[in-house]
Design an enzyme around this catalytic site. Structure first.
Site, PDB file in Angstrom:
ATOM      1  N   LYS A   1      17.582  12.256  18.009  1.00 39.14           N
ATOM      2  CA  LYS A   1      18.528  12.929  17.097  1.00 39.14           C
ATOM      3  C   LYS A   1      17.780  13.773  16.070  1.00 39.14           C
ATOM      4  CE  LYS A   1      19.993   8.901  15.955  1.00 39.14           C
ATOM      5  NZ  LYS A   1      19.328   8.080  16.974  1.00 39.14           N
TER       6      LYS A   1
ATOM      7  N   ASP B   1      17.232   6.029  18.993  1.00 36.52           N
ATOM      8  CA  ASP B   1      15.966   6.683  19.361  1.00 36.52           C
ATOM      9  C   ASP B   1      16.163   7.786  20.394  1.00 36.52           C
ATOM     10  OD1 ASP B   1      14.604   4.640  17.818  1.00 36.52           O
ATOM     11  OD2 ASP B   1      14.894   3.317  19.535  1.00 36.52           O
TER      12      ASP B   1
ATOM     13  N   GLY C   1       6.879   0.317  15.683  1.00 37.47           N
ATOM     14  CA  GLY C   1       5.877   0.338  16.751  1.00 37.47           C
ATOM     15  C   GLY C   1       6.223  -0.563  17.927  1.00 37.47           C
TER      16      GLY C   1
ATOM     17  N   GLN D   1      20.499   5.386  14.326  1.00 38.96           N
ATOM     18  CA  GLN D   1      20.684   4.449  15.453  1.00 38.96           C
ATOM     19  C   GLN D   1      21.595   5.087  16.516  1.00 38.96           C
ATOM     20  OE1 GLN D   1      21.619   2.646  12.225  1.00 38.96           O
ATOM     21  NE2 GLN D   1      19.530   2.093  11.843  1.00 38.96           N
TER      22      GLN D   1
ATOM     23  N   ALA E   1      15.917   3.206  10.222  1.00 35.90           N
ATOM     24  CA  ALA E   1      15.979   4.302  11.181  1.00 35.90           C
ATOM     25  C   ALA E   1      14.747   5.176  10.983  1.00 35.90           C
ATOM     26  CB  ALA E   1      17.231   5.133  10.936  1.00 35.90           C
ATOM     27  N   GLY E   2      14.189   5.654  12.081  1.00 36.31           N
ATOM     28  CA  GLY E   2      13.063   6.557  11.940  1.00 36.31           C
ATOM     29  C   GLY E   2      13.259   7.784  12.786  1.00 36.31           C
ATOM     30  N   HIS E   3      13.412   8.933  12.141  1.00 44.56           N
ATOM     31  CA  HIS E   3      13.521  10.178  12.902  1.00 44.56           C
ATOM     32  C   HIS E   3      12.149  10.841  12.927  1.00 44.56           C
ATOM     33  CE1 HIS E   3      17.744   9.999  13.225  1.00 44.56           C
ATOM     34  NE2 HIS E   3      18.030  10.321  11.994  1.00 44.56           N
TER      35      HIS E   3
HETATM   36  P1  GDP Z   1      15.765   9.540  16.712  1.00 43.57           P
HETATM   37  O1  GDP Z   1      15.759   8.352  15.818  1.00 43.57           O
HETATM   38  O2  GDP Z   1      16.982   9.607  17.562  1.00 43.57           O
HETATM   39  O3  GDP Z   1      15.480  10.809  16.006  1.00 43.57           O
HETATM   40  O4  GDP Z   1      14.607   9.338  17.749  1.00 43.57           O
HETATM   41  P2  GDP Z   1      13.055   9.031  17.486  1.00 43.57           P
HETATM   42  O5  GDP Z   1      12.509  10.003  16.564  1.00 43.57           O
HETATM   43  O6  GDP Z   1      12.841   7.578  17.218  1.00 43.57           O
HETATM   44  O7  GDP Z   1      12.512   9.205  18.943  1.00 43.57           O
HETATM   45  C1  GDP Z   1      12.490  10.356  19.532  1.00 43.57           C
HETATM   46  C2  GDP Z   1      11.058  10.606  19.963  1.00 43.57           C
HETATM   47  O8  GDP Z   1      11.085  11.412  21.075  1.00 43.57           O
HETATM   48  C3  GDP Z   1      10.254  11.350  18.923  1.00 43.57           C
HETATM   49  O9  GDP Z   1       8.911  10.953  18.977  1.00 43.57           O
HETATM   50  C4  GDP Z   1      10.411  12.798  19.350  1.00 43.57           C
HETATM   51  O10 GDP Z   1       9.331  13.621  18.964  1.00 43.57           O
HETATM   52  C5  GDP Z   1      10.434  12.630  20.832  1.00 43.57           C
HETATM   53  N1  GDP Z   1      11.208  13.648  21.537  1.00 43.57           N
HETATM   54  C6  GDP Z   1      12.401  14.206  21.168  1.00 43.57           C
HETATM   55  N2  GDP Z   1      12.820  15.054  22.121  1.00 43.57           N
HETATM   56  C7  GDP Z   1      11.884  15.009  23.107  1.00 43.57           C
HETATM   57  C8  GDP Z   1      11.770  15.637  24.376  1.00 43.57           C
HETATM   58  O11 GDP Z   1      12.610  16.402  24.802  1.00 43.57           O
HETATM   59  N3  GDP Z   1      10.669  15.322  25.119  1.00 43.57           N
HETATM   60  C9  GDP Z   1       9.702  14.460  24.701  1.00 43.57           C
HETATM   61  N4  GDP Z   1       8.679  14.220  25.505  1.00 43.57           N
HETATM   62  N5  GDP Z   1       9.796  13.846  23.511  1.00 43.57           N
HETATM   63  C10 GDP Z   1      10.871  14.108  22.728  1.00 43.57           C
END
Ligand code: GDP
Length: 428
Positions: free
Chosen positions: A21, A18, A304, A226, A44-46
């Site tokens: 990425k 999270d 969630g 992850q 995984a959820g991006h």
């Molecule tokens: P991933 O699985 O590594 O892609 O991460 P997630 O998508 O689960 O979580 C990243 C969350 O942080 C998402 O809701 C993004 O929109 C948010 N996000 C990413 N970069 C930033 C940042 O620089 N600042 C803030 N406030 N949110 C961010």
């Protein structure tokens, strides 16, 4: 990050997942010809924001949001076909052109309905805090050599034999767990005959396609799911995922030779989060931890679930840098720390009176670890509008310099918000 010498770039999470990425891959995909997922599955959820439009991608590589970029799901991924179609339909409804741009490895294993039943019924899955999407049981069947691959959909007789073995094994597991659920060969075959005509047109020898792309010096971006500390070999075992999330997994999971990988970008949050159970030495179990969770909106994109929050852990970052051979860091969510008066960075762990600077494999040591901190002043102003390094407050720069020093890896990007444009390229 792509240039004449860096044509293949791996982006990995360097904490417990999270890290953001999805956003980094989205930003870098602009320069890529291919974006590839190499492990994990629909757990995984991006999350990617384009303007105010939020898109959560579970299996389709984030590159899909960039017209013209080709996207591949590698052999190391365990594919949930029903979920994939839901995702594709959502993207198409948003006007994203998916047809002809998304390739699925014919060697990828399929997550079957019975894998989800087994996952849901397993007390071991619950103890580890899995997402219950059948990922673990699917990888178990893969390693036990009774898995079903995409290419098996082309051969109904072989498919039936594999399904019989899978269903038989799943039912043994369900009986053992006390569940009343039972998997059925006929229902599974009906599910697969529905899936096959939609999935097979996407099936491709992805390893071959990517190796050809490498030869043609195309820009390849391989995106990990992850985080490194959830890697089945290098993570906090057994509180890990079932695949190799680290850079080594990119080679095996995409079918690209390791010698063809040129650079590795590690994504870290400016603090630490972890979802599910398992050790996390810098966790804040107090009101401050809750405040970070609230400001950072630290709730899982897929489930969630609230994420556990804590200070940045330099021991973890340095370990991830070593295991992955990171060539650069991207620090995300710096803006989440904007209001805090004081910030801490973990420099080592005190375990039974001894200072540990290397991340240990033994979880008992981690449970007893008392993090040692550097304390730095906060900047107490918004960084959301910073677009260049020099736009950052002095205290934020100092914090990042220390983070860089502890990680032993140069910072290339700093992200200061959810939107695509809220990013600093330190080299720009
Ligand atoms: P991933 O699985 O590594 O892609 O991460 P997630 O998508 O689960 O979580 C990243 C969350 O942080 C998402 O809701 C993004 O929109 C948010 N996000 C990413 N970069 C930033 C940042 O620089 N600042 C803030 N406030 N949110 C961010």
């Amino acid at each position: 990050m792509f240039d004449s010498s860096v044509r293949t770039l791996v982006v990995v999470g360097a904490q417990w997942g999270d890290e953001g990425k999805g956003k980094l891959v989205d930003v870098l995909a602009e320069q890529a010809d291919w974006v590839v997922r190499y492990q994990g599955g629909a757990n995984a959820g991006h999350t990617v924001y384009v303007g105010e439009q939020k898109t959560v991608l579970h299996q389709v590589p984030s590159g899909i949001l960039h017209p013209g970029v080709r996207c591949a799901i590698g052999n190391g991924v365990v594919l949930d076909p029903a979920q994939l179609f839901v995702e594709i339909e959502k993207l198409v409804a948003q006007g994203v052109d998916v047809v002809g741009r998304l390739y699925v490895s014919d060697r990828a294993h399929l997550v079957m309905p019975y894998h989800k039943q087994v996952d849901g019924a397993s007390s071991a899955s619950k103890a580890i805090g899995t997402t219950g999407r059948g990922i673990g049981p699917c990888y178990v069947d893969k390693v036990a050599r009774r898995g079903v691959r995409v290419l098996d959909l082309r051969n109904p007789a072989r498919l039936r034999t594999l399904v019989e073995a899978g269903v038989g094994h799943a039912n043994e597991q369900l009986v053992a767990s006390g569940s009343a659920l039972r998997a059925s060969v006929d229902e599974t075959m009906a599910f697969l005959s529905d899936v096959a005509p939609r999935l097979l047109p996407l099936a491709e020898d992805v390893g071959l396609a990517l190796s050809n792309a490498v030869k043609a010096r195309a820009a390849l971006l391989l995106e990990g799911a992850q985080g490194s500390l959830l890697d089945v070999d290098h993570g906090t075992y057994p509180f890990v995922t079932s695949s190799n999330t680290t850079v080594g997994g990119a080679a095996t999971g995409a079918g690209v030779p390791p010698t063809a990988l040129h650079a590795a970008l590690g994504v870290v949050k400016a603090y630490t989060t972890r979802v599910g159970n398992g050790p996390m030495p810098t966790e804040l179990g107090d009101a401050l931890g809750e405040e970070i969770r609230r400001i950072g909106n630290e709730f899982g994109a897929t489930t969630g679930r609230p994420r556990r929050c804590g200070w940045f852990d330099g021991v973890v970052a340095r370990y991830a840098a070593r295991v992955n051979g990171l060539t650069a860091l991207a620090v995300t969510k710096l803006d989440v720390l904007d209001t805090l008066p004081e910030l801490k960075l973990c420099t080592g762990y005190l375990v039974d009176g001894e200072l540990l600077r290397e991340f240990p494999g033994d979880l008992d040591l981690l449970e007893r670890a008392v993090p040692q901190y550097d304390v730095l002043p906060g900047w107490r102003r918004s960084t959301a509008d910073a677009r260049r390094w020099d736009d950052l407050p002095g205290e934020a720069k100092r914090y990042l310099y220390r983070l860089e020093e502890l990680s032993g890896t140069p910072i290339r990007y700093v992200s200061v918000g959810t939107r695509r444009d809220q990013i600093i390229d330190v080299k720009a």
